[in-house]
Scaffold this motif. Structure first.
Motif, PDB file in Angstrom:
ATOM      1  N   GLU A   1      -1.138 -15.709 -11.792  1.00 48.40           N
ATOM      2  CA  GLU A   1      -0.867 -16.478 -10.585  1.00 48.40           C
ATOM      3  C   GLU A   1       0.484 -17.163 -10.658  1.00 48.40           C
ATOM      4  OE1 GLU A   1      -2.218 -17.771  -6.764  1.00 48.40           O
ATOM      5  OE2 GLU A   1      -2.979 -16.289  -8.175  1.00 48.40           O
TER       6      GLU A   1
ATOM      7  N   ARG B   1       3.424 -15.108  -9.692  1.00 49.22           N
ATOM      8  CA  ARG B   1       3.476 -14.666  -8.298  1.00 49.22           C
ATOM      9  C   ARG B   1       4.094 -15.720  -7.386  1.00 49.22           C
ATOM     10  NH1 ARG B   1      -1.376 -14.661  -6.360  1.00 49.22           N
ATOM     11  NH2 ARG B   1      -0.633 -13.686  -4.476  1.00 49.22           N
TER      12      ARG B   1
ATOM     13  N   LYS C   1       3.736 -18.151  -2.843  1.00 50.25           N
ATOM     14  CA  LYS C   1       3.145 -17.024  -3.539  1.00 50.25           C
ATOM     15  C   LYS C   1       3.712 -15.717  -3.010  1.00 50.25           C
ATOM     16  CE  LYS C   1      -1.314 -19.218  -4.542  1.00 50.25           C
ATOM     17  NZ  LYS C   1      -2.780 -19.124  -4.338  1.00 50.25           N
TER      18      LYS C   1
ATOM     19  N   ARG D   1       0.432  -9.877  -3.542  1.00 48.22           N
ATOM     20  CA  ARG D   1      -0.146  -9.089  -4.636  1.00 48.22           C
ATOM     21  C   ARG D   1       0.268  -7.633  -4.478  1.00 48.22           C
ATOM     22  NH1 ARG D   1      -4.276 -12.765  -3.289  1.00 48.22           N
ATOM     23  NH2 ARG D   1      -5.053 -13.990  -5.051  1.00 48.22           N
TER      24      ARG D   1
ATOM     25  N   GLN E   1      -9.860  -4.524   3.037  1.00 51.56           N
ATOM     26  CA  GLN E   1     -10.853  -5.413   2.436  1.00 51.56           C
ATOM     27  C   GLN E   1     -10.717  -5.350   0.923  1.00 51.56           C
ATOM     28  OE1 GLN E   1     -14.587  -3.944   3.964  1.00 51.56           O
ATOM     29  NE2 GLN E   1     -14.377  -5.026   5.900  1.00 51.56           N
ATOM     30  N   GLY E   2     -10.754  -6.491   0.299  1.00 53.44           N
ATOM     31  CA  GLY E   2     -10.716  -6.528  -1.155  1.00 53.44           C
ATOM     32  C   GLY E   2      -9.294  -6.462  -1.708  1.00 53.44           C
ATOM     33  N   THR E   3      -9.188  -6.855  -2.958  1.00 53.04           N
ATOM     34  CA  THR E   3      -7.883  -6.982  -3.598  1.00 53.04           C
ATOM     35  C   THR E   3      -7.156  -5.658  -3.715  1.00 53.04           C
ATOM     36  OG1 THR E   3      -8.648  -8.904  -4.862  1.00 53.04           O
ATOM     37  CG2 THR E   3      -6.703  -7.750  -5.694  1.00 53.04           C
ATOM     38  N   GLU E   4      -7.856  -4.585  -4.066  1.00 52.20           N
ATOM     39  CA  GLU E   4      -7.182  -3.315  -4.298  1.00 52.20           C
ATOM     40  C   GLU E   4      -6.554  -2.778  -3.018  1.00 52.20           C
ATOM     41  OE1 GLU E   4      -5.665  -0.101  -6.435  1.00 52.20           O
ATOM     42  OE2 GLU E   4      -6.453  -2.051  -7.057  1.00 52.20           O
ATOM     43  N   GLN E   5      -7.278  -2.811  -1.920  1.00 51.46           N
ATOM     44  CA  GLN E   5      -6.710  -2.343  -0.661  1.00 51.46           C
ATOM     45  C   GLN E   5      -5.565  -3.241  -0.202  1.00 51.46           C
ATOM     46  OE1 GLN E   5      -9.804  -1.801   2.262  1.00 51.46           O
ATOM     47  NE2 GLN E   5     -10.562   0.069   1.294  1.00 51.46           N
ATOM     48  N   MET E   6      -5.676  -4.551  -0.447  1.00 45.38           N
ATOM     49  CA  MET E   6      -4.576  -5.440  -0.097  1.00 45.38           C
ATOM     50  C   MET E   6      -3.333  -5.106  -0.920  1.00 45.38           C
ATOM     51  SD  MET E   6      -3.479  -7.894   1.814  1.00 45.38           S
ATOM     52  CE  MET E   6      -4.854  -8.878   2.436  1.00 45.38           C
ATOM     53  N   ARG E   7      -3.517  -4.789  -2.177  1.00 44.91           N
ATOM     54  CA  ARG E   7      -2.373  -4.404  -3.014  1.00 44.91           C
ATOM     55  C   ARG E   7      -1.723  -3.124  -2.494  1.00 44.91           C
ATOM     56  NH1 ARG E   7      -2.073  -7.167  -7.942  1.00 44.91           N
ATOM     57  NH2 ARG E   7      -3.953  -8.329  -8.515  1.00 44.91           N
TER      58      ARG E   7
ATOM     59  N   ASN F   1       0.200  -4.026   0.743  1.00 43.17           N
ATOM     60  CA  ASN F   1       1.416  -4.763   0.404  1.00 43.17           C
ATOM     61  C   ASN F   1       2.471  -3.842  -0.196  1.00 43.17           C
ATOM     62  OD1 ASN F   1       0.348  -7.203   1.267  1.00 43.17           O
ATOM     63  ND2 ASN F   1      -0.282  -7.857  -0.771  1.00 43.17           N
TER      64      ASN F   1
END
Length: 210
Positions: free
Chosen positions: A3, A6, A12, A15, A43-49, A52
């Motif tokens: 964190e 970032r 921040k 991600r 949805q979720g961290t992986e898709q957001m990464r 991005n």
């Protein structure tokens, strides 16, 4: 990424993945031949990464930052990730839009939440598929009001977007039944004093509900 790493000047950073998003393979020349084309709400961290990473490395603005109420989608197919879309808050003031709607200052302040801004739209540069962009625009307009209702409890009435005509012709918007209603004045969202000039853009809108 930890964190603390970032944060840049107290803000921040998005991600990201540790490597590039794999390029899609064997994408057909015609959109109707694409296998299992769909819009995937992020949805979720992986898709957001993934979202991005695509925006930071393949969108010409090189930014994944959205403001206000937001919806993000990835464009998925059996050939791989084809791009992404991001919706966020509309422009605070936009003369051509406000005149087209018929808003005065007070009405705009009361009703601005009924507009959604399409802030990011990416078909990956490696993808060359006729009518894909207009197809995806149509798919997004068919779902954004329902998704906004589910996420935020109300249905927006209008979507706006801006096309930098020094880069793009806007053909896909017109093919997807968006309307060009004027030009921006070349100022950023928060530029109250005309100190941060940007390129002028064509304003496109899509009416969701009347």
């Amino acid at each position: 990424m930890p964190e603390a790493q970032r944060k840049v000047s107290g803000v921040k950073s998005p991600r990201r993945l540790t490597e590039s998003v794999p390029l899609p393979v064997a994408v057909p020349d015609e959109v109707n031949a694409i296998a299992a084309l769909e819009l995937v709400p992020v949805q979720g961290t992986e898709q957001m990464r993934i979202w991005n990473e695509l925006m930071l490395t393949e969108h010409y603005l090189e930014s994944a930052t959205l403001v206000g109420r937001q919806m993000r989608y990835l464009i998925r197919s059996e050939h791989g990730w084809l791009g992404g879309i991001g919706f966020a808050a509309p422009a605070l003031q936009l003369s051509a839009r406000d005149q087209w709607i018929g808003w005065d200052k007070e009405t705009r302040q009361a009703q601005l939440h009924t507009i959604v801004g399409m802030s990011r739209f990416l078909i990956r540069p490696s993808v060359d598929c006729k009518n894909l962009a207009s197809k995806v625009l149509g798919m997004s307009m068919a779902t954004i009001a329902d998704d906004f209702q589910q996420q935020y409890g109300y249905r927006p009435l209008l979507v706006e977007s801006f096309v930098d005509t020094e880069r793009y012709s806007g053909t896909c918007y017109r093919a997807a039944n968006w309307m060009a209603i004027g030009r921006t004045k070349g100022r950023g969202r928060q530029d109250r004093y005309s100190e941060s000039p940007l390129s002028e853009k064509t304003i496109y809108v899509y009416v969701l509900e009347t």
